[in-house]
Design an enzyme around this catalytic site. Structure first.
Site, short mmCIF file in Angstrom:
data_model
loop_
_atom_site.label_atom_id
_atom_site.label_comp_id
_atom_site.label_asym_id
_atom_site.label_seq_id
_atom_site.Cartn_x
_atom_site.Cartn_y
_atom_site.Cartn_z
N TYR A 78 -9.30 -13.81 60.82
CA TYR A 78 -9.53 -14.56 62.07
C TYR A 78 -8.33 -14.35 63.01
O TYR A 78 -8.52 -14.05 64.20
CB TYR A 78 -9.75 -16.05 61.79
N LYS B 273 -8.02 -12.58 66.88
CA LYS B 273 -7.49 -13.22 68.08
C LYS B 273 -6.25 -12.48 68.61
O LYS B 273 -6.01 -12.47 69.81
CB LYS B 273 -7.21 -14.71 67.82
P1 NDP Z 1 -18.21 -23.78 68.40
O1 NDP Z 1 -18.58 -23.39 67.02
O2 NDP Z 1 -18.44 -25.18 68.82
O3 NDP Z 1 -18.90 -22.80 69.46
C1 NDP Z 1 -19.01 -21.41 69.22
C2 NDP Z 1 -20.07 -20.82 70.13
O4 NDP Z 1 -20.12 -19.40 69.90
C3 NDP Z 1 -21.46 -21.38 69.87
O5 NDP Z 1 -22.08 -21.63 71.11
C4 NDP Z 1 -22.17 -20.25 69.14
O6 NDP Z 1 -23.55 -20.27 69.51
C5 NDP Z 1 -21.48 -19.02 69.74
N1 NDP Z 1 -21.59 -17.85 68.87
C6 NDP Z 1 -21.04 -17.68 67.65
N2 NDP Z 1 -21.39 -16.50 67.15
C7 NDP Z 1 -22.20 -15.90 68.08
C8 NDP Z 1 -22.89 -14.67 68.13
N3 NDP Z 1 -22.83 -13.78 67.14
N4 NDP Z 1 -23.62 -14.39 69.24
C9 NDP Z 1 -23.70 -15.28 70.24
N5 NDP Z 1 -23.06 -16.44 70.26
C10 NDP Z 1 -22.32 -16.76 69.17
O7 NDP Z 1 -16.66 -23.41 68.52
P2 NDP Z 1 -15.62 -23.47 69.74
O8 NDP Z 1 -16.24 -23.98 70.96
O9 NDP Z 1 -14.42 -24.12 69.23
O10 NDP Z 1 -15.30 -21.91 69.88
C11 NDP Z 1 -15.35 -21.21 71.09
C12 NDP Z 1 -14.24 -20.17 71.11
O11 NDP Z 1 -12.98 -20.84 71.09
C13 NDP Z 1 -14.23 -19.21 69.93
O12 NDP Z 1 -13.95 -17.91 70.39
C14 NDP Z 1 -13.08 -19.72 69.06
O13 NDP Z 1 -12.51 -18.71 68.28
C15 NDP Z 1 -12.14 -20.22 70.14
N6 NDP Z 1 -11.13 -21.16 69.72
C16 NDP Z 1 -11.48 -22.38 69.16
C17 NDP Z 1 -10.50 -23.26 68.79
C18 NDP Z 1 -10.80 -24.56 68.13
O14 NDP Z 1 -9.88 -25.17 67.53
N7 NDP Z 1 -12.02 -25.05 68.20
C19 NDP Z 1 -9.07 -22.97 69.00
C20 NDP Z 1 -8.82 -21.69 69.58
C21 NDP Z 1 -9.81 -20.84 69.95
P3 NDP Z 1 -24.78 -19.95 68.53
O15 NDP Z 1 -24.41 -20.42 67.16
O16 NDP Z 1 -25.92 -20.71 69.16
O17 NDP Z 1 -24.95 -18.48 68.63
C1 8X3 Z 2 -8.69 -21.93 66.20
C2 8X3 Z 2 -7.41 -22.60 65.89
O1 8X3 Z 2 -5.55 -22.82 64.16
O2 8X3 Z 2 -7.83 -23.07 63.37
O3 8X3 Z 2 -8.49 -20.71 66.82
O4 8X3 Z 2 -6.98 -20.91 63.95
S1 8X3 Z 2 -6.91 -22.32 64.27
#
Ligand code: NDP
Ligand code: 8X3
Length: 251
Positions: free
Chosen positions: A152, A156
């Site tokens: 992961y 990133k």
């Molecule tokens: P969620 O799981 O709440 O949302 C993820 C979204 O990505 C969903 O809408 C899902 O939709 C979509 N998704 C996942 N895989 C696919 C795919 N193969 N095709 C199309 N859509 C996809 O997580 P977050 O909102 O937290 O995550 C959003 C972004 O933020 C990610 O890139 C994550 O790595 C990043 N992030 C999150 C952090 C956190 O602590 N939450 C911290 C740092 C970064 P569906 O399942 O309907 O396809």
């Molecule tokens: C999501 C934050 O710390 O779980 O990108 O990797 S962490």
């Protein structure tokens, strides 16, 4: 009126960003794999804010499908001003020596290749118009690593490198490229990481106040709404209780 395409708008950061950009009167193209949810969210946002919302249900890992969906957009919806490359996930927290190959593939295919396919399909449309803004969702996990974070984190780090490279390649065309890198935000992220284990997911946020999806969406709106000559290239946003990737103060 501007148009924003947000990948992964069925939950978390993508969904919150859709709401906040609609509040600013952006028309939206929203994507995700969960069709019913996507359609429901699109309807609700359209009714609430009076903007056009087009739901596009597809998997960002499918290169041909990504290309087809963008190629087949109605002409009046090809004017994409903002692309938010948000769809992404972590799967598992397994040490490298016992890593599950399928988990690795899912993360690499979604977080790196999906972002590339979307950018490859949308950026030529921006180039034609000599304007546009691509916002990539990176992570604190693209700045430092933690036990079991291996693949992961690597994805990133790749988003960080791609953001910098895209900014150089797209420089002659007036296209802004930005990265937003959140620390711990409570969304469906951990439920996905732990494959549906709600208790494990809740433990991630126990004893401190994490970021919300709305906190990150506010930052995305701020970046998108900067005057055209201003590019906010990189924002690292942490919960106050998180000093670094491995240092969270829990009560
Ligand atoms: P969620 O799981 O709440 O949302 C993820 C979204 O990505 C969903 O809408 C899902 O939709 C979509 N998704 C996942 N895989 C696919 C795919 N193969 N095709 C199309 N859509 C996809 O997580 P977050 O909102 O937290 O995550 C959003 C972004 O933020 C990610 O890139 C994550 O790595 C990043 N992030 C999150 C952090 C956190 O602590 N939450 C911290 C740092 C970064 P569906 O399942 O309907 O396809
Ligand atoms: C999501 C934050 O710390 O779980 O990108 O990797 S962490």
């Amino acid at each position: 009126m501007k148009t924003a395409l947000i990948t992964g708008a069925t939950s978390g950061i993508g969904k919150a960003t859709a709401e906040k950009l609609a509040e600013k009167k952006y028309n939206l193209i929203l994507t995700g794999r969960r069709k019913e949810r996507l359609e429901e969210i699109s309807r609700t946002i359209s009714n609430r804010y009076g903007v056009n919302v087009l739901p596009l249900c597809f998997d960002v890992r499918d290169c041909d499908e990504v290309k087809k969906q963008i190629d087949h957009l109605p002409e009046d919806q090809k004017n994409i001003d903002v692309l938010v490359n948000n769809a992404g996930l972590a799967v598992g927290l397994t040490p490298i020596q016992s890593g599950i190959i399928d988990d690795w593939e899912r993360m690499i295919d979604t977080n790196i290749k999906g972002l590339l396919y979307m950018t490859r399909a949308v950026s030529p449309l921006m180039i034609e118009r000599g304007m546009g803004h691509i916002v990539n969702i990176g992570s604190i996990a693209g700045r430092d690593v933690y036990p079991g974070g291996n693949v992961y984190c690597a994805t990133k780090y790749a988003v960080d490198a791609l953001t910098k490279s895209m900014r150089i390649d797209l420089l002659p065309y007036g296209i802004r490229v930005s990265q937003i890198a959140p620390g711990q935000a409570e969304t469906e992220f951990s439920v996905v990481r732990f494959k549906g284990d709600e208790e494990k997911a809740e433990n991630v946020y126990r004893g401190f106040e994490p970021l919300t999806a709305e906190d990150i969406a506010d930052a995305i709106v701020y970046v998108c709404e900067a005057p055209p000559h201003v590019n906010i290239t990189d924002l690292l946003i942490m919960p106050t209780a998180q000093a670094s990737i491995n240092m969270i103060y829990r009560k």
